[in-house]
Design a protein around this motif. Structure first.
Motif, short mmCIF file in Angstrom:
data_model
loop_
_atom_site.label_atom_id
_atom_site.label_comp_id
_atom_site.label_asym_id
_atom_site.label_seq_id
_atom_site.Cartn_x
_atom_site.Cartn_y
_atom_site.Cartn_z
N CYS A 48 -6.24 -0.33 -2.74
CA CYS A 48 -6.49 0.73 -3.72
C CYS A 48 -6.42 2.11 -3.07
O CYS A 48 -5.78 3.03 -3.61
CB CYS A 48 -7.85 0.53 -4.39
SG CYS A 48 -7.93 -0.90 -5.47
N LEU A 49 -7.05 2.26 -1.92
CA LEU A 49 -7.01 3.56 -1.23
C LEU A 49 -5.60 3.89 -0.74
O LEU A 49 -5.17 5.04 -0.81
CB LEU A 49 -8.02 3.57 -0.07
CG LEU A 49 -9.48 3.53 -0.49
CD1 LEU A 49 -10.38 3.34 0.73
CD2 LEU A 49 -9.87 4.78 -1.27
N TRP A 50 -4.88 2.89 -0.25
CA TRP A 50 -3.48 3.07 0.16
C TRP A 50 -2.66 3.58 -1.01
O TRP A 50 -1.86 4.50 -0.88
CB TRP A 50 -2.94 1.73 0.68
CG TRP A 50 -1.46 1.60 0.71
CD1 TRP A 50 -0.61 2.11 1.65
CD2 TRP A 50 -0.64 0.92 -0.25
NE1 TRP A 50 0.70 1.77 1.32
CE2 TRP A 50 0.70 1.04 0.17
CE3 TRP A 50 -0.91 0.20 -1.41
CZ2 TRP A 50 1.76 0.48 -0.53
CZ3 TRP A 50 0.14 -0.36 -2.12
CH2 TRP A 50 1.46 -0.21 -1.69
N ALA A 51 -2.87 2.99 -2.18
CA ALA A 51 -2.07 3.34 -3.35
C ALA A 51 -2.37 4.74 -3.86
O ALA A 51 -1.44 5.52 -4.11
CB ALA A 51 -2.31 2.31 -4.47
N VAL A 52 -3.64 5.09 -4.01
CA VAL A 52 -3.93 6.42 -4.57
C VAL A 52 -3.59 7.52 -3.58
O VAL A 52 -3.07 8.57 -3.97
CB VAL A 52 -5.38 6.54 -5.10
CG1 VAL A 52 -5.62 5.60 -6.27
CG2 VAL A 52 -6.43 6.34 -4.02
N ALA A 53 -3.85 7.28 -2.29
CA ALA A 53 -3.49 8.29 -1.29
C ALA A 53 -1.96 8.43 -1.22
O ALA A 53 -1.43 9.53 -1.17
CB ALA A 53 -4.07 7.94 0.08
#
Length: 192
Positions: A48-53
């Motif tokens: 999730c963090l990979w995707a939004v960043a």
């Protein structure tokens, strides 16, 4: 190590690095009060963090959104993350906010054993060394990522969480008080 000793150690590390630290921040929780997420929860949060960043730093690139669609994984995202990732035209403010999620991704990657070392964040973090572990196309699964995870000890994670909490406030507090943190040194007291 108890939380008071941990606080003291963190403050000493920051002062040695020339960073003013307020004495008034409370200690964080004791190790026994912390629950470390299991491997699957870490994988999901990392993705999730990979995707939004990634979406924030590469505007117009739909690969992150496409991956969540392909894998029916939208429920992994928080409400705010989902709204941002699937927005047709996210605001600049949202892109800036979610771009900073790379910092949380970096720490969580270290907690997960994906990064060998971590240091005080004097510059923007880079997850470049571990990007090959993440999906490269919408059909990629997460096996590379899952197989690389080696969760660190609770003690290591809590020690760094305390240090980062204090480092964050060393930067944040002066801005709340309209004082420039760039001029603060451990031997100086901020003036208001």
């Amino acid at each position: 190590m108890d939380s008071i000793s941990r606080k003291s150690n963190s403050m000493q590390v920051l002062k040695t690095s020339g960073i003013f630290v307020t004495e008034h921040l409370p200690p964080i929780e004791e190790e026994q009060d912390i629950i470390i997420r299991d491997e699957e929860a870490l994988v999901r949060r990392l993705v999730c963090l990979w995707a939004v960043a990634g979406a924030a730093l590469l505007p117009g690139n739909t690969r992150f959104r496409d991956w969540f669609d392909e894998h029916d994984a939208k429920d992994w995202l928080s409400g705010q993350e989902k709204a941002f990732l699937f927005a047709s035209n996210p605001t600049e403010k949202d892109r800036i906010h979610f771009g900073w999620q790379v910092e949380g991704h970096y720490f969580l990657s270290w907690c997960s054993g994906l990064l060998n070392t971590i240091s005080l964040p004097f510059e923007e973090s880079s997850g470049a060394p571990i990007l090959p572990l993440f999906p490269e196309s919408r059909s990629d699964n997460l096996e590379r990522l899952r197989s690389a995870i080696r969760i660190r000890s609770k003690k290591e994670i809590v020690d760094w969480a305390d240090l980062l909490y204090r480092a964050h406030w060393a930067v944040r507090e002066p801005s709340l008080q309209s004082v420039s943190y760039t001029h603060l040194r451990a031997h100086e007291t901020p003036e208001h």
